[in-house]
Design an enzyme around this catalytic site. Structure first.
Site, PDB file in Angstrom:
ATOM      1  N   ASP A 151       0.838  -1.206   0.000  1.00 29.66           N
ATOM      2  CA  ASP A 151       0.000   0.000   0.000  1.00 29.66           C
ATOM      3  C   ASP A 151       0.872   1.255   0.000  1.00 29.66           C
ATOM      4  OD1 ASP A 151      -2.237   1.846   0.737  1.00 29.66           O
ATOM      5  OD2 ASP A 151      -3.318  -0.006   1.098  1.00 29.66           O
ATOM      6  N   HIS A 215      -3.825   6.176   3.339  1.00 27.51           N
ATOM      7  CA  HIS A 215      -4.475   4.952   2.866  1.00 27.51           C
ATOM      8  C   HIS A 215      -3.851   3.675   3.452  1.00 27.51           C
ATOM      9  CE1 HIS A 215      -5.628   1.960  -0.285  1.00 27.51           C
ATOM     10  NE2 HIS A 215      -6.680   2.743  -0.488  1.00 27.51           N
ATOM     11  N   SER A 543     -11.099  -0.579  -1.064  1.00 27.10           N
ATOM     12  CA  SER A 543      -9.830  -0.573  -0.337  1.00 27.10           C
ATOM     13  C   SER A 543     -10.044  -0.823   1.147  1.00 27.10           C
ATOM     14  CB  SER A 543      -9.159   0.794  -0.453  1.00 27.10           C
ATOM     15  OG  SER A 543      -8.484   0.921  -1.657  1.00 27.10           O
TER      16      SER A 543
END
Ligand SMILES: *[C@@H]1O[C@H](CO)[C@@H](O)[C@H](O)[C@H]1NC(C)=O
Ligand SMILES: *[C@@H]1O[C@H](CO)[C@@H](O)[C@H](O)[C@H]1NC(C)=O
Ligand SMILES: *[C@@H]1O[C@H](CO)[C@@H](O)[C@H](O)[C@H]1NC(C)=O
Ligand SMILES: *[C@@H]1O[C@H](CO)[C@@H](O)[C@H](O)[C@H]1NC(C)=O
Ligand SMILES: *[C@@H]1O[C@H](CO)[C@@H](O)[C@H](O)[C@H]1NC(C)=O
Ligand SMILES: *[C@@H]1O[C@H](CO)[C@@H](O)[C@H](O)[C@H]1NC(C)=O
Length: 752
Positions: A151, A215, A543
């Protein structure tokens, strides 16, 4: 793919697309005018399994490149990565001619251009009936597990990654930490690396595994964050934040930068993660559209993970709700859709007449007692540059003198609030017909998004008085279980664009308005003018659902450390809660087998297992050649009409059958094998749920087991009278005491 679901408001996303199209067009013109230059682009050469020979692969890759390019110096400058720890291949800068030459080379499975992929909690675990006290694996079992998260990196100082009470990493761990004065690992984050073949560092990027985006911190903490109480976004959604396996270890592979996530980096991360010894790989990233399995870095990486006993959990993508938008759909990985929980949010607007209108957004600003004047952007155009654009509050369209210090009401066009901020508004109420309003988005000033009906109500009030006032409340959460769970509009839908008769997505998990840890290297909204640094944030996307499933898979593995990736996947799919077609028009193409139920998945009773050889049979049947598959597997396999498997005979935990024409009847036979993983002596009966138009026969319809690990075969014959719509049914194997229910959806449909 998840990140796209959130930050950029819908129309700016469309704008980005238009700009992209424009650039491509522009590029086309310039390229056709210019004399052709030997431009080098990054390509991936995938060469299959890592050979057992002692030869050094990096030397071999360099030699090959040298022969193709001719110059040792250029070859050395061109080589970006040598993949050699788990599989065989490299990334290099090549001209078109060199690319052609390389593609014809004997040992090469595929050569494909390096593409740039996109990034695609508190209440969510309770909502899926996996409360804190349901976790029955011990801390010791969990702390042996390592989840590899590919990620944007991680914020190691987050309380979710505090390592108090953790012992040293498990013995099997072979990874490392790219530490620096600015980044160190601990006994929770046991490894961290970063890859930057394609990244152009901007001032926003940290040249380390540190997350400047948020994220990666969010997904890692959803999968395996420690238990943190209280966690909230500046008081909103306060509760306990925790990962699916709160005591598991995290290995970080930073592959995404502000410029995106490149194939070359993704493959480098897989090569390392598998060799490092992770147990589960969590990857919330995807390309623009589905491509052939061996030209897709994620499918290639997931294949080699599977070969090494590691399940890859992927986001299905945020390109819904159009059909056939699902990505990451290889049969050996898990494709996860995103659905809602029963936690809703409200950002109310109180009007001068005492009325309260319900809106949405993630507004952390405390309003106080004061009311503010409110004005319609249409009524405040900038005399020189405004015009009709002022109703949309575009930058430069508003009259600062009229808007300053007021709340401005706008018709939504862009979802951006730049114009409002520039004109000095203290808040904004935006009428938005976008389905994205279901997703609570933060803004750098108080904002409430209204729907069409509530927007009209507000306009009516503006018309009713000469001195309208309003105040925007801080967002508050409430519980509303109506129509939950349903799959969120943005979640990518099936059918599977590559292998239509393997149902995708596989299952769904919470992915709307999920609270989890955040990077303090960015702000709450990431927009200019925002100064709110927050340790937790609420965001949405597949996600966010993907790491829920990665955590659940690790939870299953904490009880069954030797299970294959297919067995773990089967356990998650066959115990999933089926969702209602009433709330999900696309049925299985939205939610697959249903919503994960981790507590049940730990004890599924039976599993549909599959090994590498089963996938290879399928690939033979799909037209891959013996030569390609020998390279991929490293084994002396041979595709032949005798061994070629059909797509219907892959031992998959769901059933899909398509026809190219509507209005006829199709029949298909599926062979399946289940393995007993419950009590040694037990009996199962088949129950079929089939609406009119669908006939399902199961032979035999009873299975008696005498030992754990025993396998039994059965044959399912599906006959579907296909109209224009999809027909959904199911097959459930259950024990007489109801202790185990092993459910598989059956879907028949017309493909285009
Ligand atoms: C977990 O705790 C809740 C109350 O907090 C209780 O209702 C429930 O029965 C408990 N579940 C288990 C499996 O212990
Ligand atoms: C180190 O990390 C901090 C954030 O904690 C960041 O502001 C700073 O720029 C980083 N320094 C380097 C050299 O990356
Ligand atoms: C990186 O920078 C180079 C040169 O400035 C540019 O040509 C290229 O498109 C950039 N790549 C990305 C992924 O932004
Ligand atoms: C109107 O827009 C111009 C720029 O186009 C700006 O200079 C001016 O300050 C604006 N007027 C008001 C009243 O906002
Ligand atoms: C508000 O008043 C204007 C002019 O009187 C009228 O054109 C408009 O339709 C009214 N809007 C609403 C929502 O009532
Ligand atoms: C499918 O739809 C088309 C057009 O809507 C219609 O003409 C046709 O009769 C339908 N076929 C079936 C089998 O329902």
């Amino acid at each position: 793919m998840g990140r796209e679901g959130r930050r950029s408001p819908p129309s700016s996303r469309f704008l980005a697309k238009t700009q992209f199209a424009y650039c491509a067009f522009f590029l086309m013109i310039t390229c056709c005018r210019a004399t052709p230059v030997q431009e080098r682009k990054v390509y991936i050469a995938y060469m299959g399994n890592r050979p057992n020979s002692q030869a050094s692969l990096p030397a071999l890759h360099f030699g090959l490149l040298h022969r193709i390019i001719g110059s040792a110096k250029v070859a050395s400058d061109s080589l970006i990565y040598s993949y050699h720890r788990t599989f065989n291949g490299f990334a290099a800068r090549l001209t078109e001619a060199e690319h052609q030459k390389l593609s014809a080379y004997e040992g090469v499975v595929s050569v494909f251009p390096n593409k740039i992929a996109k990034l695609h909690t508190t209440r969510s675990w309770d909502f899926i009936r996996y409360p804190k006290n349901a976790s029955k694996s011990t801390r010791r079992q969990q702390s042996n597990l390592i989840i590899g998260v590919l990620d944007t990196g991680i914020w190691p100082e987050s309380p979710s990654f505090d390592d108090s009470g953790y012992g040293p990493p498990p013995k099997k761990w072979k990874g490392s930490c790219q530490s620096s004065s600015n980044f160190t690992c601990n006994n929770k984050i046991i490894g961290a690396r970063f890859y930057s073949a394609k990244a152009n560092f901007t001032t926003k990027d940290f040249s380390s595994p540190r997350d400047s985006e948020g994220h990666g911190t969010h997904t890692a903490s959803t999968a395996a964050g420690s238990i943190v109480t209280p966690a909230s976004v500046l008081g909103i959604a306060s509760g306990t934040a925790r990962g699916g396996v709160p005591s598991a270890r995290i290995a970080v592979y930073k592959i995404c930068w502000s410029a995106g996530c490149s194939d070359a980096d993704i493959l480098a991360a897989f090569d390392d993660a598998i060799a490092d010894g992770v147990d589960i790989i969590s990857l919330s990233v995807g390309g623009f559209s589905a491509v052939d399995y061996f030209e897709d870095s994620i499918a290639i990486g997931a294949f080699h993970s599977m070969k090494n006993g590691i399940l890859t959990s992927n986001s299905a993508g945020n390109a819904g709700p159009a059909p056939k938008t699902v990505s990451n759909c290889s049969p050996w990985s898990l494709s996860v859709a995103a659905s809602t929980t029963d936690r809703k949010f409200a950002t109310n607007v109180k009007l001068g007449n005492g009325k309260v209108i319900k809106g949405s957004s993630l507004n952390t600003f405390e309003p106080g007692q004061k009311m503010y004047p409110i004005i319609y952007g249409r009524d405040a155009p900038n005399k020189t540059s405004g015009g009709d654009a002022s109703r949309y509050c575009y930058p430069g369209s508003l009259d600062k003198d009229l808007v300053q210090g007021k709340i401005v009401y706008c018709d939504d066009a862009s979802g951006s609030v730049e114009g409002q901020i520039e004109a000095g508004a203290i808040g904004s109420v935006i009428q938005s017909s976008s389905p994205y309003a279901e997703m609570e988005s933060p803004f750098p000033l108080p904002v409430s998004l209204l729907g069409a009906a509530t927007g009209a109500e507000l306009l009516e009030y503006l018309n009713s008085t000469s001195y309208p006032t309003a105040v925007i409340s801080k967002t508050s959460e409430y519980v509303d279980s109506s129509s939950s769970p349903h799959v969120v509009f943005f979640s990518s839908r099936g059918p599977n664009p590559i292998t239509s008769d393997i149902l995708k997505p596989d299952l769904t998990a919470p992915g709307l308005n999920i609270l989890a840890a955040w990077s303090e290297g960015t702000t709450l909204s990431g927009q200019t003018g925002d100064k709110r640094i927050v340790p937790y944030n609420i965001i949405s996307g597949t996600s966010m659902s993907c790491p829920h499933v990665s955590g659940a898979a690790a939870y299953v593995k904490s009880f069954h450390p030797t299970w294959s990736p297919a067995a773990i996947k089967s356990a998650l799919m066959t115990t999933a809660r089926s969702l209602s077609v009433k709330d999900n028009a696309d049925a299985e193409f939205a939610y697959g087998s249903g919503q994960i139920d981790p507590a049940r998945a730990a004890d599924p009773g039976l599993v549909y297992d599959a090994r590498e050889s089963d996938y290879v049979k399928l690939l033979c049947g799909q037209g891959y050649t013996t030569k390609q598959l020998r390279l991929v597997t490293g084994d002396q396999i041979a595709c032949s009409t005798k061994t070629n498997g059909t797509v219907w005979d892959l031992n998959y935990p769901s059933f899909a059958l398509s026809s190219s024409t509507s209005g006829n009847s199709v029949t298909q036979v599926f062979h399946r094998t289940v393995t007993n993983v419950g009590k040694p002596v037990c009996s199962y009966r088949a129950t079929v749920n089939a609406p009119s138009g669908l006939k399902v026969q199961v032979v035999p319809d009873a299975l008696n087991f005498k030992s754990v690990g025993e396998k039994q075969e059965f044959v399912v014959t599906v006959t579907a009278a296909l109209g224009n719509s999809t027909i959904s049914g199911s097959l459930t194997w259950s024990t007489s005491d109801g202790g185990h229910m092993v459910r598989s959806p059956i879907v028949a449909f017309v493909r285009d």
